[in-house]
Design a protein around this motif. Structure first.
Motif, PDB file in Angstrom:
ATOM      1  N   ARG A  40     -10.094  30.327  50.341  1.00  0.00           N
ATOM      2  CA  ARG A  40     -10.018  29.680  49.019  1.00  0.00           C
ATOM      3  C   ARG A  40      -9.123  30.488  48.082  1.00  0.00           C
ATOM      4  NH1 ARG A  40     -14.795  28.172  51.919  1.00  0.00           N
ATOM      5  NH2 ARG A  40     -15.458  26.122  51.197  1.00  0.00           N
ATOM      6  N   PRO A  41      -7.877  30.008  47.865  1.00  0.00           N
ATOM      7  CA  PRO A  41      -6.932  30.773  47.039  1.00  0.00           C
ATOM      8  C   PRO A  41      -7.427  31.032  45.618  1.00  0.00           C
ATOM      9  CG  PRO A  41      -6.021  28.617  47.651  1.00  0.00           C
ATOM     10  CD  PRO A  41      -7.284  28.783  48.409  1.00  0.00           C
ATOM     11  N   LEU A  42      -8.255  30.127  45.078  1.00  0.00           N
ATOM     12  CA  LEU A  42      -8.691  30.312  43.694  1.00  0.00           C
ATOM     13  C   LEU A  42      -9.712  31.432  43.545  1.00  0.00           C
ATOM     14  CD1 LEU A  42      -8.992  26.671  42.345  1.00  0.00           C
ATOM     15  CD2 LEU A  42      -7.169  28.311  41.985  1.00  0.00           C
ATOM     16  N   LEU A  43     -10.303  31.871  44.665  1.00  0.00           N
ATOM     17  CA  LEU A  43     -11.309  32.932  44.566  1.00  0.00           C
ATOM     18  C   LEU A  43     -10.794  34.268  45.092  1.00  0.00           C
ATOM     19  CD1 LEU A  43     -14.540  30.946  45.532  1.00  0.00           C
ATOM     20  CD2 LEU A  43     -13.470  31.261  43.306  1.00  0.00           C
ATOM     21  N   LYS A  44      -9.485  34.397  45.108  1.00  0.00           N
ATOM     22  CA  LYS A  44      -8.876  35.662  45.549  1.00  0.00           C
ATOM     23  C   LYS A  44      -8.860  36.640  44.384  1.00  0.00           C
ATOM     24  CE  LYS A  44      -4.738  35.134  46.994  1.00  0.00           C
ATOM     25  NZ  LYS A  44      -3.469  34.752  47.613  1.00  0.00           N
ATOM     26  N   GLY A  45      -8.772  37.927  44.714  1.00  0.00           N
ATOM     27  CA  GLY A  45      -8.540  38.918  43.673  1.00  0.00           C
ATOM     28  C   GLY A  45      -9.811  39.526  43.112  1.00  0.00           C
ATOM     29  N   ALA A  46      -9.622  40.253  42.003  1.00  0.00           N
ATOM     30  CA  ALA A  46     -10.733  41.021  41.428  1.00  0.00           C
ATOM     31  C   ALA A  46     -11.679  40.115  40.649  1.00  0.00           C
ATOM     32  CB  ALA A  46     -10.166  42.089  40.505  1.00  0.00           C
TER      33      ALA A  46
ATOM     34  N   VAL B  70      -4.294  24.923  53.434  1.00  0.00           N
ATOM     35  CA  VAL B  70      -4.396  24.824  51.968  1.00  0.00           C
ATOM     36  C   VAL B  70      -3.905  26.121  51.321  1.00  0.00           C
ATOM     37  CG1 VAL B  70      -6.045  24.680  50.048  1.00  0.00           C
ATOM     38  CG2 VAL B  70      -6.293  23.150  52.009  1.00  0.00           C
ATOM     39  N   ARG B  71      -4.333  27.237  51.887  1.00  0.00           N
ATOM     40  CA  ARG B  71      -3.937  28.552  51.362  1.00  0.00           C
ATOM     41  C   ARG B  71      -2.408  28.698  51.350  1.00  0.00           C
ATOM     42  NH1 ARG B  71      -2.528  32.453  54.390  1.00  0.00           N
ATOM     43  NH2 ARG B  71      -3.453  31.577  56.270  1.00  0.00           N
ATOM     44  N   GLU B  72      -1.748  28.215  52.402  1.00  0.00           N
ATOM     45  CA  GLU B  72      -0.275  28.312  52.479  1.00  0.00           C
ATOM     46  C   GLU B  72       0.390  27.373  51.467  1.00  0.00           C
ATOM     47  OE1 GLU B  72       0.182  29.327  57.234  1.00  0.00           O
ATOM     48  OE2 GLU B  72      -0.083  27.255  56.617  1.00  0.00           O
ATOM     49  N   LEU B  73      -0.196  26.186  51.286  1.00  0.00           N
ATOM     50  CA  LEU B  73       0.382  25.248  50.314  1.00  0.00           C
ATOM     51  C   LEU B  73       0.339  25.847  48.907  1.00  0.00           C
ATOM     52  CD1 LEU B  73      -1.172  21.918  51.666  1.00  0.00           C
ATOM     53  CD2 LEU B  73       1.254  22.471  51.586  1.00  0.00           C
ATOM     54  N   PHE B  74      -0.777  26.500  48.571  1.00  0.00           N
ATOM     55  CA  PHE B  74      -0.875  27.180  47.272  1.00  0.00           C
ATOM     56  C   PHE B  74       0.179  28.278  47.171  1.00  0.00           C
ATOM     57  CE2 PHE B  74      -4.656  26.401  44.480  1.00  0.00           C
ATOM     58  CZ  PHE B  74      -5.190  25.318  45.130  1.00  0.00           C
ATOM     59  N   GLU B  75       0.286  29.081  48.245  1.00  0.00           N
ATOM     60  CA  GLU B  75       1.200  30.226  48.211  1.00  0.00           C
ATOM     61  C   GLU B  75       2.657  29.792  48.099  1.00  0.00           C
ATOM     62  OE1 GLU B  75      -1.484  33.157  50.956  1.00  0.00           O
ATOM     63  OE2 GLU B  75       0.514  32.634  51.704  1.00  0.00           O
ATOM     64  N   HIS B  76       3.036  28.774  48.877  1.00  0.00           N
ATOM     65  CA  HIS B  76       4.456  28.388  48.931  1.00  0.00           C
ATOM     66  C   HIS B  76       4.873  27.447  47.806  1.00  0.00           C
ATOM     67  CE1 HIS B  76       5.400  30.332  52.720  1.00  0.00           C
ATOM     68  NE2 HIS B  76       4.203  29.965  53.126  1.00  0.00           N
ATOM     69  N   TYR B  77       3.986  26.515  47.448  1.00  0.00           N
ATOM     70  CA  TYR B  77       4.403  25.482  46.485  1.00  0.00           C
ATOM     71  C   TYR B  77       3.612  25.482  45.180  1.00  0.00           C
ATOM     72  CZ  TYR B  77       6.576  23.749  50.757  1.00  0.00           C
ATOM     73  OH  TYR B  77       7.305  23.636  51.906  1.00  0.00           O
ATOM     74  N   GLY B  78       2.501  26.215  45.141  1.00  0.00           N
ATOM     75  CA  GLY B  78       1.716  26.293  43.901  1.00  0.00           C
ATOM     76  C   GLY B  78       0.612  25.238  43.818  1.00  0.00           C
TER      77      GLY B  78
ATOM     78  N   GLY C 210     -11.426  20.961  43.475  1.00  0.00           N
ATOM     79  CA  GLY C 210     -10.653  20.766  42.252  1.00  0.00           C
ATOM     80  C   GLY C 210     -10.146  19.344  42.083  1.00  0.00           C
ATOM     81  N   LEU C 211     -10.376  18.503  43.072  1.00  0.00           N
ATOM     82  CA  LEU C 211      -9.806  17.146  43.022  1.00  0.00           C
ATOM     83  C   LEU C 211     -10.301  16.318  41.826  1.00  0.00           C
ATOM     84  CD1 LEU C 211      -9.068  14.773  45.944  1.00  0.00           C
ATOM     85  CD2 LEU C 211     -10.501  13.966  44.064  1.00  0.00           C
ATOM     86  N   PRO C 212     -11.585  16.388  41.462  1.00  0.00           N
ATOM     87  CA  PRO C 212     -12.036  15.554  40.340  1.00  0.00           C
ATOM     88  C   PRO C 212     -11.499  16.004  38.988  1.00  0.00           C
ATOM     89  CG  PRO C 212     -13.876  16.196  41.743  1.00  0.00           C
ATOM     90  CD  PRO C 212     -12.712  17.056  42.124  1.00  0.00           C
ATOM     91  N   LEU C 213     -10.782  17.131  38.924  1.00  0.00           N
ATOM     92  CA  LEU C 213     -10.312  17.628  37.632  1.00  0.00           C
ATOM     93  C   LEU C 213      -9.197  16.769  37.054  1.00  0.00           C
ATOM     94  CD1 LEU C 213     -10.195  21.464  38.351  1.00  0.00           C
ATOM     95  CD2 LEU C 213     -12.087  20.081  37.511  1.00  0.00           C
ATOM     96  N   ARG C 214      -8.414  16.155  37.901  1.00  0.00           N
ATOM     97  CA  ARG C 214      -7.328  15.293  37.404  1.00  0.00           C
ATOM     98  C   ARG C 214      -7.905  13.981  36.912  1.00  0.00           C
ATOM     99  NH1 ARG C 214      -1.588  14.404  40.360  1.00  0.00           N
ATOM    100  NH2 ARG C 214      -0.758  16.470  39.944  1.00  0.00           N
ATOM    101  N   GLU C 215      -7.581  13.667  35.688  1.00  0.00           N
ATOM    102  CA  GLU C 215      -8.097  12.442  35.063  1.00  0.00           C
ATOM    103  C   GLU C 215      -7.847  11.203  35.938  1.00  0.00           C
ATOM    104  OE1 GLU C 215      -9.010  12.776  31.470  1.00  0.00           O
ATOM    105  OE2 GLU C 215     -10.033  10.860  31.838  1.00  0.00           O
ATOM    106  N   GLU C 216      -6.622  11.070  36.437  1.00  0.00           N
ATOM    107  CA  GLU C 216      -6.296   9.855  37.193  1.00  0.00           C
ATOM    108  C   GLU C 216      -7.118   9.734  38.476  1.00  0.00           C
ATOM    109  OE1 GLU C 216      -2.114  11.725  38.638  1.00  0.00           O
ATOM    110  OE2 GLU C 216      -2.353   9.613  39.159  1.00  0.00           O
ATOM    111  N   ASN C 217      -7.621  10.849  38.965  1.00  0.00           N
ATOM    112  CA  ASN C 217      -8.422  10.787  40.186  1.00  0.00           C
ATOM    113  C   ASN C 217      -9.803  10.185  39.955  1.00  0.00           C
ATOM    114  OD1 ASN C 217      -6.275  11.980  41.418  1.00  0.00           O
ATOM    115  ND2 ASN C 217      -7.213  13.991  41.680  1.00  0.00           N
TER     116      ASN C 217
END
Ligand code: S3P
Length: 172
Positions: free
Chosen positions: A117-123, A43-51, A80-87
């Motif tokens: 978890r890419p979304l929890l990276k950083g400061a 998952v981390r690589e998919l975020f990094e390479h494709y967004g 994050g899956l339930p965030l998309r309306e169509e889901n």
């Protein structure tokens, strides 16, 4: 029928889901894992390479694939899956949706040092978790048929509570 577990990162969807599936004699599936298997990337690589948007499309595809599999699965879905309306409608079609809720401090305790978890990276992870929880909690509640609070509870207790609430809805 399928049982789907939704909720924030660290809520115990995978651990509780595995235990629940074992108790019910259902198969356990996890959307992050299915996407990783299908793409050959973490998952981390998919975020990094494709967004993130690309990953979100993979999640929707994954739900559609699951719909074609039929029932008797416990399915844990990425936070994050339930965030998309169509889901939302796909989740409802797929089965009963259980929201495992979690408070900010429990997330911070459970995910200390996590690198996956890419979304929890950083400061300022605390501010990030706070912001995401405030935005997401109403969406999780809206998408769910029932809610189980997980703070301060063992996996055993969480699973027991899910079972009790499921029985209230569908009968023993
Ligand atoms: C995400 C949660 C992760 C994974 C990805 C994005 C999110 O799954 O899908 O890192 O947006 O909350 P878990 O909820 O299983 O950690």
């Amino acid at each position: 029928m399928n049982i789907i577990l939704i909720g924030f990162m660290g809520a115990g969807k995978t651990t509780a889901g595995t235990a629940l599936a074992e108790k019910l004699g259902f198969c356990f599936l996890d959307t992050d894992h299915l996407i990783e298997q299908q793409s050959g990337m973490k998952v981390r690589e998919l975020f990094e390479h494709y967004g993130e948007e690309y990953f979100r499309s993979k999640e929707t595809e994954c739900l559609r694939d699951l719909l074609s599999k039929g029932g008797a699965h416990v399915i844990s879905v990425g936070g994050g899956l339930p965030l998309r309306e169509e889901n939302h409608s796909l989740l409802k079609e797929l089965g009963l949706v259980v929201f495992l809720s979690i408070r900010k401090n429990t997330v911070l305790d459970r995910l200390k040092g996590d690198k996956t978890r890419p979304l929890l990276k950083g400061a300022d992870v605390e501010a990030k978790v706070d912001e995401l929880l405030r935005y997401r909690n109403p969406i999780y509640s809206q998408a769910a048929d029932l809610v189980v609070e997980t703070d301060g509870k063992s996996i055993r207790t969480i699973v027991k509570e899910i079972e009790e609430k499921l029985n209230e809805i569908i009968g023993d």
